[in-house]
Each structure stands twice: as C-alpha cells, then as structure tokens.
Design an enzyme around this catalytic site. Structure first.
Site, PDB file in Angstrom:
ATOM      1  N   THR A  97       0.815  -1.214   0.000  1.00 33.10           N
ATOM      2  CA  THR A  97       0.000   0.000   0.000  1.00 33.10           C
ATOM      3  C   THR A  97       0.848   1.263   0.000  1.00 33.10           C
ATOM      4  OG1 THR A  97      -1.818  -1.147   1.116  1.00 33.10           O
ATOM      5  CG2 THR A  97      -1.800   1.248   1.264  1.00 33.10           C
TER       6      THR A  97
ATOM      7  N   THR B 152       0.984  -4.921   3.816  1.00 33.39           N
ATOM      8  CA  THR B 152       0.665  -5.292   5.198  1.00 33.39           C
ATOM      9  C   THR B 152      -0.096  -6.606   5.321  1.00 33.39           C
ATOM     10  OG1 THR B 152      -1.356  -3.945   5.171  1.00 33.39           O
ATOM     11  CG2 THR B 152       0.676  -2.892   5.961  1.00 33.39           C
ATOM     12  N   ASP B 153      -0.755  -7.068   4.248  1.00 34.59           N
ATOM     13  CA  ASP B 153      -1.545  -8.292   4.365  1.00 34.59           C
ATOM     14  C   ASP B 153      -0.686  -9.519   4.644  1.00 34.59           C
ATOM     15  OD1 ASP B 153      -3.907  -6.965   4.038  1.00 34.59           O
ATOM     16  OD2 ASP B 153      -4.240  -7.580   1.956  1.00 34.59           O
TER      17      ASP B 153
END
Length: 325
Positions: free
Chosen positions: A10, A87-88
């Site tokens: 992101t 971040t996932d």
C-alpha cells in the site's frame, strides 16, 4: 549505511480510476521524493526489488527476498536494512526473516495502511521511523522488527490485528518492544526467548494451513495430503478439533507426514488439556506436534524452514515443543 529495499504494498499505491481501486504505482525513489528529509536520517541506498501487493507474496518470493537481504547484510558498509512490504502478508515475511536470518544488523519492516492518494498517507512517517530504528545503536542484536504507527514490534510475535486502522499491528498480550518518541528510539521490553534460527537451502513446499470450525471434517485434510509436505491445523481453543477431523489427522500421521497443532485464538498456548474425542490429549497420543504459542501462519513458516533444513519429525517436535516455543 541503510539499505531501503522496496517490495511494493500500500505504501507504493495510488488510486487508479480504471481499476476502481488502489494499485502499485510508485517506485522506491518516487516514495522518497514524496518524503523529504528521510535522507537526512542516515546514508541510504535504494533497492527497488519489486512492486507486489501483500497477497501477491508467495513463500518462494519471500525466500528470494530473504536471500537478497542476507546478501546486503554481509556487506561491511551496510548497518541495517529497511524493507517496505504489503501489510496483508507483512507478518509472514517478517517471521520468516526472524526465524532464518542470524545477524547483529537490524532488519526493520514497514508499510502503510493508506495510499498516497488518501489524506493522511502514513507511508512517509512510517518509512522515516523505520530508518530511525534501523540506524539506532540500540537496535543492534534485536533481529527483525516491524515499525508501524510510531511503535516497534519484534517480528517474532507481531500480527495484523485490524483490517484498516493506522495502528493495525499489535503483539497480542505483549505489546510493542519500543516506540519512537520525539524522534528518539526507545526500547521498553526485552525480546522473547525463541527456538534456534533455521538456515535451510530452501523452503519445503507445500505446507498447508487448515482451520477447525464447528462441524469441520477431514475433506480439506485429505485433499492436501497427496502433495503436502506437512500440515498446520488452526485448532479451536487450547488445541482441539471436531471429531470428524481426527481420522484425517491420523491419515497424515500414518503417511509419516507432520501434523502441527496451533490455535485459531490470538493469545495463549496449545496443550493437552482435554481428553475427549478430538481433544488435544487425543491428538498428542496420535502423534500430532503442538506448536506452543505460535500462531498458525508462524507455525507454517517454521515447518517449511525445518523440513527444508532436513529435520526429521522428531527433530521438528523438539523445535516446536522445546524451550522458547
């Protein structure tokens, strides 16, 4: 000198009206140009390794990234590595690095929860903080860390605890190991004990993860058994499964393939408390391995590392159930 290794996520994204959502758009140098002043915190070297959203990271890509980081850390002029990541899957890459890289030089992973198209883009602040942590003298010997929203976590126990908030990362029941306060890097707790670092030539794949839930049976266990090198079960509570899963677990063990029990709960350890059908005591008697306080995704990485290093099932058991597990 600190290496800034950009992998996407992101932090590198902008809203694309054609795609209808955020997509990777910014290179590492683009991000630095939008974050003035970071280059004054340390001497920096940029490594634009990739532009992958978090869900596009695979174990093979994580291992390739790990090898790139190890190569950087062996260079005498390099003091540490800062890694940007989606971040996932950030916590999985972080744990892989923590469990397989042995270096006094810090590795600090960061990312963003908002894109550069949104008000309050947190990318530049997180990146600057990660550089501060990597450059701090007190960070030496701390291994792999995650820096998000002014907080420093050890990669050994951090997880993404919220889908979208700026402070989405946490170490449940433990909290951060440190913070940045007024530009100062402050460590507030010591690192947890852990099993020895594993440095295999490659990862064993595939190792699947199957969740237990009310009414679960053995279909998923049986489907993954043909090709799987090992299986991790996110069991209920203390390490228990519905009775219809037990036969599938037994078939894995009969095939001499490791079955590792974790919990879908975010805090606590698994154990042999319950003796009913499907209870932890029964699973242990079958030969299942209990993963202590590891979360399911962490145990999966340890199994891939251990089997890749050629550990036997008995050695894997000692790794999972021994001191620091």
């Amino acid at each position: 000198m600190i290496v800034l290794l950009f992998t996407g996520g992101t932090i590198s994204m902008r809203h694309d009206p054609v795609a209808g959502g955020a997509v990777p758009s910014l290179s590492g140098r683009d991000i630095l140009a939008l974050a003035p002043g970071i280059d004054q915190l340390a001497y920096l070297e940029v490594d634009d390794w990739g532009a992958f959203p978090g869900p596009h990271m695979t174990p093979s890509r994580m291992w390739e990234l790990r090898q790139r980081i190890v190569a950087h850390l062996t260079r005498p002029e390099i003091d540490g590595v800062v890694l940007t990541h989606g971040t996932d899957s950030l916590e999985e890459t972080a744990y892989l690095l923590a469990r397989s890289v042995n270096s006094e030089k810090p590795i600090v992973i960061t990312g963003a929860m908002r894109t550069s198209s949104e008000l309050g883009w947190d990318g530049p602040r997180n990146l600057a903080g990660a550089v501060r942590v990597a450059a701090a003298a007190d960070s030496r010997g701390c291994g792999t860390m995650v820096f998000m929203s002014d907080r420093i976590f050890t990669a050994l126990d951090v997880t993404k605890a919220h889908t979208s908030s700026l402070d989405s990362f946490d170490s449940p029941g433990l909290g951060p190991i440190g913070v940045i306060d007024d530009g100062r890097v402050i460590f507030r707790r010591s690192l947890p004990a852990t099993a020895p670092v594993l440095d295999p030539p490659t990862l064993a794949q595939p190792v699947d993860l199957v969740y237990a839930y009310a009414g679960a049976d053995s279909r998923l266990l049986d489907a993954s058994r043909r090709d799987g090198k090992g299986i991790v079960i996110a069991a209920m509570g203390r390490g228990n499964v519905p009775p219809p899963m037990v036969e599938g677990i037994a078939r894995w063990i009969e095939d001499d393939k490791p079955v590792v029990i974790t919990s879908r709960s975010v805090r606590g350890r698994v154990g042999c408390t319950y003796g009913y059908a499907g209870g932890g005591r029964r699973l242990a008697d079958l030969g299942a391995i209990f993963a202590g306080a590891r979360r399911p995704q962490q145990a999966r990485i340890d199994v891939m590392l251990a089997l890749g290093a050629g550990l036997s099932i008995s050695q894997l058991r000692r790794l999972m159930e021994g001191e620091g597990a």
